[in-house]
Write a protein that holds these residues in place. Structure first.
Motif, PDB file in Angstrom:
ATOM      1  N   ASP A 131       0.814  -1.232   0.000  1.00 38.99           N
ATOM      2  CA  ASP A 131       0.000   0.000   0.000  1.00 38.99           C
ATOM      3  C   ASP A 131       0.843   1.277   0.000  1.00 38.99           C
ATOM      4  N   ARG A 132       2.151   1.138   0.038  1.00 40.82           N
ATOM      5  CA  ARG A 132       3.011   2.314  -0.143  1.00 40.82           C
ATOM      6  C   ARG A 132       3.894   2.149  -1.383  1.00 40.82           C
ATOM      7  N   SER A 133       3.409   1.351  -2.330  1.00 48.09           N
ATOM      8  CA  SER A 133       4.148   1.136  -3.579  1.00 48.09           C
ATOM      9  C   SER A 133       3.563   2.020  -4.667  1.00 48.09           C
ATOM     10  N   VAL A 134       4.445   2.715  -5.374  1.00 46.52           N
ATOM     11  CA  VAL A 134       4.009   3.584  -6.476  1.00 46.52           C
ATOM     12  C   VAL A 134       4.706   3.110  -7.748  1.00 46.52           C
ATOM     13  N   PHE A 135       3.890   2.721  -8.721  1.00 42.37           N
ATOM     14  CA  PHE A 135       4.417   2.196  -9.976  1.00 42.37           C
ATOM     15  C   PHE A 135       4.179   3.204 -11.087  1.00 42.37           C
ATOM     16  N   ALA A 136       5.252   3.619 -11.748  1.00 41.62           N
ATOM     17  CA  ALA A 136       5.113   4.586 -12.829  1.00 41.62           C
ATOM     18  C   ALA A 136       4.708   3.884 -14.121  1.00 41.62           C
TER      19      ALA A 136
ATOM     20  N   GLU B 174      -3.687  -7.605 -13.717  1.00 39.38           N
ATOM     21  CA  GLU B 174      -2.698  -6.800 -12.981  1.00 39.38           C
ATOM     22  C   GLU B 174      -3.345  -5.556 -12.360  1.00 39.38           C
ATOM     23  N   PHE B 175      -4.246  -4.923 -13.096  1.00 31.08           N
ATOM     24  CA  PHE B 175      -4.991  -3.796 -12.493  1.00 31.08           C
ATOM     25  C   PHE B 175      -5.705  -4.264 -11.225  1.00 31.08           C
ATOM     26  N   GLN B 176      -6.306  -5.448 -11.315  1.00 33.90           N
ATOM     27  CA  GLN B 176      -7.055  -5.949 -10.150  1.00 33.90           C
ATOM     28  C   GLN B 176      -6.133  -6.239  -8.976  1.00 33.90           C
ATOM     29  N   ARG B 177      -4.979  -6.763  -9.282  1.00 32.30           N
ATOM     30  CA  ARG B 177      -4.004  -7.042  -8.215  1.00 32.30           C
ATOM     31  C   ARG B 177      -3.541  -5.739  -7.542  1.00 32.30           C
ATOM     32  N   LEU B 178      -3.306  -4.708  -8.358  1.00 32.34           N
ATOM     33  CA  LEU B 178      -2.895  -3.418  -7.788  1.00 32.34           C
ATOM     34  C   LEU B 178      -3.996  -2.852  -6.902  1.00 32.34           C
ATOM     35  N   SER B 179      -5.240  -3.016  -7.340  1.00 32.18           N
ATOM     36  CA  SER B 179      -6.372  -2.545  -6.540  1.00 32.18           C
ATOM     37  C   SER B 179      -6.403  -3.269  -5.195  1.00 32.18           C
ATOM     38  N   LYS B 180      -6.274  -4.575  -5.252  1.00 32.65           N
ATOM     39  CA  LYS B 180      -6.341  -5.384  -4.028  1.00 32.65           C
ATOM     40  C   LYS B 180      -5.212  -5.020  -3.062  1.00 32.65           C
ATOM     41  N   ALA B 181      -4.032  -4.767  -3.623  1.00 36.25           N
ATOM     42  CA  ALA B 181      -2.862  -4.458  -2.787  1.00 36.25           C
ATOM     43  C   ALA B 181      -2.867  -3.007  -2.309  1.00 36.25           C
ATOM     44  N   ASN B 182      -3.807  -2.216  -2.818  1.00 34.56           N
ATOM     45  CA  ASN B 182      -3.865  -0.780  -2.485  1.00 34.56           C
ATOM     46  C   ASN B 182      -2.587  -0.049  -2.904  1.00 34.56           C
ATOM     47  N   SER B 183      -2.015  -0.491  -4.008  1.00 33.45           N
ATOM     48  CA  SER B 183      -0.843   0.176  -4.579  1.00 33.45           C
ATOM     49  C   SER B 183      -1.300   1.333  -5.468  1.00 33.45           C
ATOM     50  N   ALA B 184      -0.353   2.172  -5.857  1.00 43.09           N
ATOM     51  CA  ALA B 184      -0.683   3.340  -6.683  1.00 43.09           C
ATOM     52  C   ALA B 184       0.022   3.280  -8.036  1.00 43.09           C
ATOM     53  N   ILE B 185      -0.620   3.904  -9.008  1.00 46.08           N
ATOM     54  CA  ILE B 185      -0.001   4.097 -10.328  1.00 46.08           C
ATOM     55  C   ILE B 185       0.214   5.586 -10.537  1.00 46.08           C
ATOM     56  N   ALA B 186       1.389   5.921 -11.090  1.00 43.83           N
ATOM     57  CA  ALA B 186       1.635   7.293 -11.556  1.00 43.83           C
ATOM     58  C   ALA B 186       1.367   7.316 -13.064  1.00 43.83           C
ATOM     59  N   PHE B 187       0.333   8.050 -13.432  1.00 42.41           N
ATOM     60  CA  PHE B 187      -0.054   8.192 -14.854  1.00 42.41           C
ATOM     61  C   PHE B 187       0.793   9.336 -15.425  1.00 42.41           C
ATOM     62  N   CYS B 188       1.596   8.994 -16.441  1.00 41.23           N
ATOM     63  CA  CYS B 188       2.592   9.942 -16.959  1.00 41.23           C
ATOM     64  C   CYS B 188       2.329  10.216 -18.443  1.00 41.23           C
TER      65      CYS B 188
ATOM     66  N   ALA C 232      -8.028   1.967 -14.402  1.00 42.46           N
ATOM     67  CA  ALA C 232      -7.483   2.361 -13.096  1.00 42.46           C
ATOM     68  C   ALA C 232      -8.580   2.924 -12.197  1.00 42.46           C
ATOM     69  N   LYS C 233      -9.498   3.687 -12.792  1.00 42.86           N
ATOM     70  CA  LYS C 233     -10.517   4.374 -11.991  1.00 42.86           C
ATOM     71  C   LYS C 233     -11.867   3.650 -12.037  1.00 42.86           C
ATOM     72  N   CYS C 234     -11.879   2.357 -12.348  1.00 46.87           N
ATOM     73  CA  CYS C 234     -13.167   1.667 -12.404  1.00 46.87           C
ATOM     74  C   CYS C 234     -13.695   1.453 -10.984  1.00 46.87           C
ATOM     75  N   VAL C 235     -14.998   1.363 -10.878  1.00 49.33           N
ATOM     76  CA  VAL C 235     -15.635   1.304  -9.553  1.00 49.33           C
ATOM     77  C   VAL C 235     -15.337  -0.025  -8.858  1.00 49.33           C
ATOM     78  N   GLU C 236     -15.286  -1.121  -9.637  1.00 51.35           N
ATOM     79  CA  GLU C 236     -15.142  -2.447  -9.030  1.00 51.35           C
ATOM     80  C   GLU C 236     -13.743  -2.674  -8.456  1.00 51.35           C
ATOM     81  N   HIS C 237     -12.723  -2.195  -9.189  1.00 53.85           N
ATOM     82  CA  HIS C 237     -11.337  -2.441  -8.753  1.00 53.85           C
ATOM     83  C   HIS C 237     -10.543  -1.141  -8.814  1.00 53.85           C
ATOM     84  N   PRO C 238     -10.867  -0.167  -7.969  1.00 48.93           N
ATOM     85  CA  PRO C 238     -10.194   1.128  -8.075  1.00 48.93           C
ATOM     86  C   PRO C 238      -8.722   1.035  -7.672  1.00 48.93           C
TER      87      PRO C 238
END
Ligand code: GUN
Ligand code: ZN
Length: 439
Positions: A266-271, A280-294, A311-317
């Motif tokens: 939950d403190r991981s930021v992936f660029a 993979e999006f779902q896994r990031l959602s579950k882990a509460n990780s972040a993406i940097a949209f560049c 990234a911003k879907c309601v089911e797996h934000p």
């Protein structure tokens, strides 16, 4: 310099109290056309309507910005300070661009005095663009991190940075080993993490330039220091993803390489994340990780179109911020970056509203960096980092944005969109850090 312990700012104010991707804009936005922001010892004491607060703070000195708009300072969730000088490097996509331009530039940061000089230029550029917090790559040299944090400390900035870890597929003069990367990172954490407003990020460059041993030791650092960050690149470019599959044949995919080594939390930021699969999006959602949209970088290097709707879907934000990614990114401005994010959405038949874009640049970024208790909006007690925006900074902007201060959200959206598209660094009238104006 003598500073007033308590002061107030009179202006129009815009910030976010919720996420406009999920909550109606009327409920996620806080807009006060004639407001008073009271700052005490660098922190927010109160924000309200000027009329309601003027008597209460009659003794407090007021700095007025008529016709301007004050917003929380912008937050850049991914940028490389050593790449400042090689921004706008011609003609290559990611892997060739790294070899041809990035690595020779980063080698110069062995020299601490040089790193100091570029760190100062870099931070001046951030401030000029209204960016008050950033998550920053240094280079493999520990002294590049020292130089960066020393300059950030001088300016009293809230910054997150880390030493690059890189023990294969990189030039010798930029390579550490799994063990030295671990030891040097550990020393830097002990020296800098939570010193003043500074925070540390464990920073393996990307899966290609780290052995499994090095990634495992990065995971060990995160286990030993649970409140430091993990900052790396992920699934940016098609050739990169292919190479990762070859280097880690036992893994289920790119994200799984990081997952197996304890780097997805939950403190991981992936660029980037341009090439991510749905799983993979779902896994990031579950882990509460972040993406940097560049977006400026993804377009400049021809990496592709980030799937904002996934990234911003309601089911797996997934927690999402904007990153300039200078030097692959082409601007330090989060307004320019938001414009390119809008175009990336357009190319996929999606919409990014001006409020959604400004949310990503402020409270969204703060959430992506797990800093929403300290920065990102004007809630009482937060640090008073903010930006004074001139909606009519150029003749063209003055033509586009009428001189009337918006009173409805629809009028505000109009002006905010023109600000995003036309503003750039010209629209930044002033930047304040902990309630103090930057010179
Ligand atoms: N992937 C690995 N290193 C880098 C870098 O410096 N910039 C970008 N954009 N992607 C990377
Ligand atoms: Zn990057």
């Amino acid at each position: 310099m003598l500073t007033q312990p308590i002061k107030a700012f009179r202006c129009a104010f815009l910030d976010f109290v919720d996420d406009p991707f999920y909550v109606a804009e009327a409920e996620s936005i806080r807009y006060i056309a004639d407001g008073l922001l009271v700052v005490e010892n660098g922190k927010i004491k109160e924000l309200g309507h000027y009329q309601n607060l003027q008597d209460k703070y009659a003794e407090v000195p007021i700095i007025a910005y008529p016709g301007m708009l004050i917003m929380p300072g912008f937050i850049d969730t991914h940028i490389h300070f050593p790449q400042t000088e090689m921004i706008a490097a011609y003609g290559e996509q990611l892997l060739e661009w790294l070899n041809q331009y990035v690595f020779p530039t980063e080698a110069k940061f062995k020299d601490k005095a040089y790193a100091q000089k570029i760190a100062a230029i870099f931070l001046d550029e951030l401030i000029k663009n209204g960016t008050t917090t950033a998550l920053v790559f240094a280079t493999v040299h520990p002294q590049s991190v020292d130089a960066f944090f020393e300059e950030a400390s001088r300016r009293n900035l809230r910054m997150i940075a880390g030493k690059v870890m890189m023990d294969r597929n990189a030039p010798n003069n930029l390579s550490d080993t799994a063990e030295t990367a671990y030891q040097e990172s550990k020393q830097l954490i002990q020296k800098w993490h939570k010193k003043e407003r500074l925070l540390y990020a464990v920073t393996p460059r990307f899966a290609i330039t780290s052995t499994p041993e090095q990634l495992n030791l990065a995971g060990k650092l995160l286990a030993e220091f649970p409140d430091v960050y993990l900052h790396t690149h992920l699934s940016e470019n098609v050739n990169e993803v292919e190479w990762v599959k070859q280097l880690f044949p036992e893994s289920q995919g790119y994200l799984d390489v990081y997952d197996r080594t304890g780097l997805v939390g939950d403190r991981s930021v992936f660029a980037h994340g341009v090439q991510l699969t749905d799983a993979e999006f779902q896994r990031l959602s579950k882990a509460n990780s972040a993406i940097a949209f560049c977006p400026t970088s993804n377009l400049f290097l021809g990496s592709g179109l980030f799937k904002l709707n996934k990234a911003k879907c309601v089911e797996h934000p997934v927690k999402l911020g904007l990153g300039t990614d200078v030097g692959a990114g082409t601007s330090f401005s989060l307004l320019d970056t938001a414009t390119e994010a809008y175009k990336v959405a357009q190319l996929q038949n999606q919409k990014l509203s001006p409020f959604q874009a400004l949310f990503l640049a402020t409270l969204g970024g703060a959430k992506a960096l797990s800093l929403e208790d300290k920065i990102g909006n004007f809630d009482v007690g937060k640090e008073a980092d903010f930006v004074v925006l001139d909606l009519r900074a150029t003749p063209l902007m003055a033509l586009r944005n009428s001189a009337i201060t918006p009173t409805s959200l629809a009028e505000l959206a109009e002006q905010a969109f023109a600000l995003i598209v036309l503003g750039g660094d010209r629209a930044i009238h002033a930047t304040y850090i902990m309630g103090e104006a930057c010179e």
